[in-house]
Scaffold this motif. Structure first.
Motif, PDB file in Angstrom:
ATOM      1  N   LEU A  50       0.967  -1.270  -0.045  1.00  0.00           N
ATOM      2  CA  LEU A  50       0.087  -0.176  -0.013  1.00  0.00           C
ATOM      3  C   LEU A  50       1.095   1.495   0.021  1.00  0.00           C
ATOM      4  CD1 LEU A  50      -2.837  -1.286   2.313  1.00  0.00           C
ATOM      5  CD2 LEU A  50      -2.982  -0.862  -0.179  1.00  0.00           C
ATOM      6  N   ALA A  51       2.003   1.348   0.738  1.00  0.00           N
ATOM      7  CA  ALA A  51       2.869   2.497   0.888  1.00  0.00           C
ATOM      8  C   ALA A  51       3.683   2.689  -0.497  1.00  0.00           C
ATOM      9  CB  ALA A  51       3.720   2.215   2.079  1.00  0.00           C
ATOM     10  N   TYR A  52       4.004   1.434  -1.096  1.00  0.00           N
ATOM     11  CA  TYR A  52       4.572   1.461  -2.293  1.00  0.00           C
ATOM     12  C   TYR A  52       3.654   2.066  -3.369  1.00  0.00           C
ATOM     13  CZ  TYR A  52       6.657  -0.151  -6.716  1.00  0.00           C
ATOM     14  OH  TYR A  52       7.164  -0.128  -8.032  1.00  0.00           O
ATOM     15  N   THR A  53       2.348   1.558  -3.265  1.00  0.00           N
ATOM     16  CA  THR A  53       1.347   1.973  -4.324  1.00  0.00           C
ATOM     17  C   THR A  53       1.276   3.585  -4.328  1.00  0.00           C
ATOM     18  OG1 THR A  53       0.252   0.042  -4.393  1.00  0.00           O
ATOM     19  CG2 THR A  53      -1.055   2.014  -4.803  1.00  0.00           C
ATOM     20  N   GLU A  54       1.216   4.183  -3.061  1.00  0.00           N
ATOM     21  CA  GLU A  54       1.014   5.366  -2.905  1.00  0.00           C
ATOM     22  C   GLU A  54       2.157   6.262  -3.196  1.00  0.00           C
ATOM     23  OE1 GLU A  54      -1.729   7.065   0.626  1.00  0.00           O
ATOM     24  OE2 GLU A  54       0.203   7.229   1.358  1.00  0.00           O
ATOM     25  N   GLU A  55       3.282   5.807  -3.135  1.00  0.00           N
ATOM     26  CA  GLU A  55       4.709   6.375  -3.605  1.00  0.00           C
ATOM     27  C   GLU A  55       4.491   6.392  -5.030  1.00  0.00           C
ATOM     28  OE1 GLU A  55       8.690   4.403  -3.409  1.00  0.00           O
ATOM     29  OE2 GLU A  55       8.493   5.306  -1.239  1.00  0.00           O
ATOM     30  N   GLN A  56       4.067   5.476  -5.732  1.00  0.00           N
ATOM     31  CA  GLN A  56       4.061   5.754  -7.244  1.00  0.00           C
ATOM     32  C   GLN A  56       2.703   6.404  -7.681  1.00  0.00           C
ATOM     33  OE1 GLN A  56       6.650   3.877  -8.919  1.00  0.00           O
ATOM     34  NE2 GLN A  56       7.227   3.681  -6.797  1.00  0.00           N
ATOM     35  N   GLY A  57       2.040   7.047  -6.895  1.00  0.00           N
ATOM     36  CA  GLY A  57       0.764   7.740  -7.179  1.00  0.00           C
ATOM     37  C   GLY A  57      -0.490   6.992  -7.297  1.00  0.00           C
ATOM     38  N   GLU A  58      -0.501   6.155  -6.983  1.00  0.00           N
ATOM     39  CA  GLU A  58      -1.901   5.503  -6.954  1.00  0.00           C
ATOM     40  C   GLU A  58      -2.710   5.332  -5.695  1.00  0.00           C
ATOM     41  OE1 GLU A  58      -2.095   1.317  -8.992  1.00  0.00           O
ATOM     42  OE2 GLU A  58       0.396   1.479  -8.818  1.00  0.00           O
ATOM     43  N   LYS A  59      -3.815   5.255  -5.632  1.00  0.00           N
ATOM     44  CA  LYS A  59      -4.479   5.357  -4.546  1.00  0.00           C
ATOM     45  C   LYS A  59      -4.689   3.947  -3.948  1.00  0.00           C
ATOM     46  CE  LYS A  59      -7.201   9.525  -5.358  1.00  0.00           C
ATOM     47  NZ  LYS A  59      -6.402  10.251  -4.614  1.00  0.00           N
ATOM     48  N   PRO A  60      -4.408   4.001  -2.697  1.00  0.00           N
ATOM     49  CA  PRO A  60      -4.506   2.572  -1.898  1.00  0.00           C
ATOM     50  C   PRO A  60      -6.092   1.975  -1.903  1.00  0.00           C
ATOM     51  CG  PRO A  60      -3.148   4.032  -0.612  1.00  0.00           C
ATOM     52  CD  PRO A  60      -3.945   5.017  -1.822  1.00  0.00           C
ATOM     53  N   GLU A  61      -6.826   2.795  -1.890  1.00  0.00           N
ATOM     54  CA  GLU A  61      -8.109   2.376  -1.782  1.00  0.00           C
ATOM     55  C   GLU A  61      -8.415   1.805  -3.111  1.00  0.00           C
ATOM     56  OE1 GLU A  61      -7.912   6.193   0.740  1.00  0.00           O
ATOM     57  OE2 GLU A  61      -7.178   5.571  -1.225  1.00  0.00           O
ATOM     58  N   ALA A  62      -8.000   2.316  -4.159  1.00  0.00           N
ATOM     59  CA  ALA A  62      -8.462   1.483  -5.543  1.00  0.00           C
ATOM     60  C   ALA A  62      -7.532   0.152  -5.606  1.00  0.00           C
ATOM     61  CB  ALA A  62      -7.697   2.497  -6.792  1.00  0.00           C
ATOM     62  N   VAL A  63      -6.409   0.099  -4.989  1.00  0.00           N
ATOM     63  CA  VAL A  63      -5.561  -1.268  -5.030  1.00  0.00           C
ATOM     64  C   VAL A  63      -6.339  -2.244  -4.187  1.00  0.00           C
ATOM     65  CG1 VAL A  63      -3.514  -2.469  -4.556  1.00  0.00           C
ATOM     66  CG2 VAL A  63      -3.218   0.092  -5.703  1.00  0.00           C
ATOM     67  N   LEU A  64      -6.922  -1.841  -3.096  1.00  0.00           N
ATOM     68  CA  LEU A  64      -7.710  -2.633  -2.287  1.00  0.00           C
ATOM     69  C   LEU A  64      -8.806  -3.043  -2.968  1.00  0.00           C
ATOM     70  CD1 LEU A  64      -7.128  -1.086   0.974  1.00  0.00           C
ATOM     71  CD2 LEU A  64      -6.039  -3.262   0.482  1.00  0.00           C
ATOM     72  N   ASP A  65      -9.620  -2.263  -3.657  1.00  0.00           N
ATOM     73  CA  ASP A  65     -10.912  -2.718  -4.412  1.00  0.00           C
ATOM     74  C   ASP A  65     -10.425  -3.597  -5.418  1.00  0.00           C
ATOM     75  OD1 ASP A  65     -12.287  -1.088  -2.856  1.00  0.00           O
ATOM     76  OD2 ASP A  65     -12.520   0.642  -4.477  1.00  0.00           O
ATOM     77  N   GLU A  66      -9.491  -3.489  -6.150  1.00  0.00           N
ATOM     78  CA  GLU A  66      -9.026  -4.225  -7.117  1.00  0.00           C
ATOM     79  C   GLU A  66      -8.515  -5.740  -6.756  1.00  0.00           C
ATOM     80  OE1 GLU A  66      -5.676  -3.948 -11.133  1.00  0.00           O
ATOM     81  OE2 GLU A  66      -5.422  -2.435  -9.341  1.00  0.00           O
ATOM     82  N   SER A  67      -7.734  -5.608  -5.542  1.00  0.00           N
ATOM     83  CA  SER A  67      -7.446  -6.940  -4.932  1.00  0.00           C
ATOM     84  C   SER A  67      -8.777  -7.780  -4.492  1.00  0.00           C
ATOM     85  CB  SER A  67      -6.281  -6.723  -3.729  1.00  0.00           C
ATOM     86  OG  SER A  67      -7.166  -6.029  -2.565  1.00  0.00           O
ATOM     87  N   ALA A  68      -9.633  -7.102  -3.974  1.00  0.00           N
ATOM     88  CA  ALA A  68     -11.027  -7.584  -3.363  1.00  0.00           C
ATOM     89  C   ALA A  68     -11.449  -8.202  -4.860  1.00  0.00           C
ATOM     90  CB  ALA A  68     -11.821  -6.920  -2.865  1.00  0.00           C
ATOM     91  N   LYS A  69     -11.546  -7.700  -5.814  1.00  0.00           N
ATOM     92  CA  LYS A  69     -12.193  -8.291  -7.186  1.00  0.00           C
ATOM     93  C   LYS A  69     -11.333  -9.667  -7.364  1.00  0.00           C
ATOM     94  CE  LYS A  69     -14.148  -4.139  -8.834  1.00  0.00           C
ATOM     95  NZ  LYS A  69     -13.722  -2.730  -9.533  1.00  0.00           N
ATOM     96  N   LEU A  70     -10.159  -9.517  -7.375  1.00  0.00           N
ATOM     97  CA  LEU A  70      -9.281 -10.512  -7.699  1.00  0.00           C
ATOM     98  C   LEU A  70      -9.328 -11.770  -6.717  1.00  0.00           C
ATOM     99  CD1 LEU A  70      -5.796  -8.698  -8.544  1.00  0.00           C
ATOM    100  CD2 LEU A  70      -7.300  -9.981 -10.097  1.00  0.00           C
ATOM    101  N   ASN A  71      -9.637 -11.398  -5.708  1.00  0.00           N
ATOM    102  CA  ASN A  71      -9.687 -12.867  -4.839  1.00  0.00           C
ATOM    103  C   ASN A  71     -11.276 -13.024  -4.347  1.00  0.00           C
ATOM    104  OD1 ASN A  71     -10.256 -11.337  -2.387  1.00  0.00           O
ATOM    105  ND2 ASN A  71      -8.526 -11.197  -1.458  1.00  0.00           N
ATOM    106  N   LYS A  72     -12.217 -12.521  -5.221  1.00  0.00           N
ATOM    107  CA  LYS A  72     -13.565 -12.841  -5.218  1.00  0.00           C
ATOM    108  C   LYS A  72     -14.262 -12.604  -3.918  1.00  0.00           C
ATOM    109  CE  LYS A  72     -13.116 -16.110  -8.870  1.00  0.00           C
ATOM    110  NZ  LYS A  72     -12.035 -15.727  -9.505  1.00  0.00           N
ATOM    111  N   THR A  73     -13.818 -11.318  -3.250  1.00  0.00           N
ATOM    112  CA  THR A  73     -14.362 -10.904  -1.887  1.00  0.00           C
ATOM    113  C   THR A  73     -15.069  -9.537  -2.184  1.00  0.00           C
ATOM    114  OG1 THR A  73     -12.310  -9.853  -1.138  1.00  0.00           O
ATOM    115  CG2 THR A  73     -12.846 -12.236  -0.398  1.00  0.00           C
ATOM    116  N   ASP A  74     -14.931  -9.003  -3.468  1.00  0.00           N
ATOM    117  CA  ASP A  74     -15.589  -7.791  -3.663  1.00  0.00           C
ATOM    118  C   ASP A  74     -17.020  -7.656  -3.266  1.00  0.00           C
ATOM    119  OD1 ASP A  74     -15.441  -5.128  -4.700  1.00  0.00           O
ATOM    120  OD2 ASP A  74     -16.363  -6.061  -6.599  1.00  0.00           O
TER     121      ASP A  74
END
Length: 191
Positions: A50-74
């Motif tokens: 999450l810290a790496y993501t934010e450092e790269q200019g991405e929103k951690p919330e968006a990455v968490l949403d994407e990860s939930a879709k990937l492991n089918k918990t969305d």
């Protein structure tokens, strides 16, 4: 035709952070962990991503949403609690000064990072249960039940049930993520 062949192929796919967090927090995989505290390094790795993501200019919330879709918990209560907990741990990591280059290297390996800010500076920030797993073994190795905390506070806390833990237990119980038995144990705990 040659102009098309020379154009770069752009493929949209999940970010590496979302793929990593998805694997680290997959509830099916977490149930296969057998030893105590096996999820602690998973929390630390998630905070790194999450810290790496934010450092790269991405929103951690968006990455968490994407990860939930990937492991089918969305869209599930599990994904909501997990996302909230990981974002809180990212906030804690910032407040404690864990996100230095050394701290990031430790977190990436699933290790406890050294606190560089505040009164606990120099101590390790370790993962600990919000709701003690001595009372609720069903929450053992659940990343959503972990938080980063200075090592000295963990030792002082033991298996005490904080007001925060009681509120969290109620929320988990109402979301059907904690059994009736676990809920009763947390509510009935007294020092």
């Amino acid at each position: 035709m040659l102009a098309l062949a020379a154009a770069p192929l752009i493929m949209a796919g999940p970010s590496s952070a979302a793929v990593a967090i998805s694997a680290l927090t997959d509830p099916v995989k977490l149930t296969t962990l057998k030893g105590e505290r096996e999820a602690n390094p998973l929390l630390q790795k998630c905070v790194y991503w999450l810290a790496y993501t934010e450092e790269q200019g991405e929103k951690p919330e968006a990455v968490l949403d994407e990860s939930a879709k990937l492991n089918k918990t969305d869209g599930t209560p599990y994904a909501g609690f997990l996302s909230w907990g990981l974002l809180e741990n990212l906030k804690i990591a910032k407040e404690l000064g864990l996100l230095t280059s050394e701290g990031m290297a430790e977190l990436k390996q699933g290790k406890s990072a050294t606190i560089t800010k505040g009164e606990y500076s120099g101590q390790k920030a370790e993962a600990d249960d919000v709701i003690p797993t001595a009372l609720c073994p069903e929450l053992q190795n659940q990343v959503m039940n972990l938080e980063l905390i200075p090592a000295s506070l963990i030792r002082a806390k033991n298996d005490n049930v904080t007001d925060r833990a009681k509120v969290f237990a109620k929320e988990l119980y109402e979301a059907k993520l904690l059994s009736e038995e676990g809920w009763q144990k947390v509510q009935g705990w007294s020092p």
